[in-house]
Design an enzyme around this catalytic site. Sequence first.
Site, mmCIF file in Angstrom:
data_model
loop_
_atom_site.group_PDB
_atom_site.id
_atom_site.type_symbol
_atom_site.label_atom_id
_atom_site.label_comp_id
_atom_site.label_asym_id
_atom_site.label_seq_id
_atom_site.Cartn_x
_atom_site.Cartn_y
_atom_site.Cartn_z
ATOM 1 N N ALA A 64 42.755 37.467 36.510
ATOM 2 C CA ALA A 64 43.868 36.885 35.857
ATOM 3 C C ALA A 64 45.093 37.941 36.487
ATOM 4 O O ALA A 64 44.886 38.890 36.902
ATOM 5 C CB ALA A 64 43.816 37.234 34.527
ATOM 6 N N GLY A 109 37.993 38.302 36.741
ATOM 7 C CA GLY A 109 37.911 36.923 36.884
ATOM 8 C C GLY A 109 37.462 36.757 38.069
ATOM 9 O O GLY A 109 36.779 35.485 38.058
ATOM 10 N N GLU A 112 33.814 37.612 38.287
ATOM 11 C CA GLU A 112 33.058 36.663 37.136
ATOM 12 C C GLU A 112 33.005 35.286 37.555
ATOM 13 O O GLU A 112 31.885 34.591 37.397
ATOM 14 C CB GLU A 112 34.006 36.458 35.760
ATOM 15 C CG GLU A 112 33.757 37.999 35.172
ATOM 16 C CD GLU A 112 34.653 38.041 33.732
ATOM 17 O OE1 GLU A 112 34.012 38.462 32.700
ATOM 18 O OE2 GLU A 112 35.973 37.660 34.015
ATOM 19 N N GLU A 132 38.726 45.896 33.891
ATOM 20 C CA GLU A 132 39.416 45.376 32.835
ATOM 21 C C GLU A 132 39.773 46.420 31.928
ATOM 22 O O GLU A 132 40.709 46.790 31.154
ATOM 23 C CB GLU A 132 38.578 44.057 32.119
ATOM 24 C CG GLU A 132 39.174 42.888 32.816
ATOM 25 C CD GLU A 132 37.711 42.587 33.926
ATOM 26 O OE1 GLU A 132 37.498 41.461 34.275
ATOM 27 O OE2 GLU A 132 37.015 43.697 34.169
#
Length: 259
Positions: A64, A109, A112, A132
Amino acid sequence: MSDLIQLEKRGHIAVLTINNPPANTWTAESLPALRETIRELNADRNIFALVVTGQGEKFFSAGADLKTFADGDKARANQMAQLFGEAFAELSKFRGVSIAAVNGYAMGGGLECAMACDIRIAEEHAQMALPEAGVGLLPCAGGTQNLPWLVGEGWAKRMILCGERVKADKALEIGLVEEVVPSGKSLEKALELAEMACKQSPSSTARCKSLVMSARDGRSHDDGWRMERELFVELFSTEDQKEGVNAFLEKRAPEWKNR
């Protein structure tokens, strides 16, 4: 489809490229596009395998854009968490074989996304992290769930709680990726594996994948073995089962119909 997601079909293989340079970050536009793209691929019976990669040579995806969360807006945080979760859950449910060609940095992300795929091929310069917690956030798109399954609790805690970044060789050692290839070669290797997957019965592959994934649900061995037997018999309702056995007996290559 969003321009931030590029899709190319090569026979039975779909190649999806995250296309948001310079870091291929995910957005409120590209995440729903990914979700819908996977749904469309699942409906296309001619697609047996999927390769996911990033545009360029440096980033698979940096996850992100942190500017999205800079103002502390809780509603936006909820929206983005839902979009990330829905997109990568859909990717993990792709009925065929999904392969991440990790062509560079896979952060947050981005990692992920790669972990939502069945197989990961990393280029030798790639680096992976779930950073994060270092900025007051946490992985919200499967990171805390998929990483321990792949690498074990200890390394998951090192990466998530300590913010440790791993290079490609260490990622291979701990089981985060299945193979490391020279820079620029991840897509080639991923396509090679995808071609191998396409020689398998897509009807069988989908059921095998569901069985392997079901092991994460904590079912007993008895339940797993029962499911194997049930899905084995279920295959005898498919055209692919008859085609596969008869092609072998007739010493010819099978022509899969995915039905």
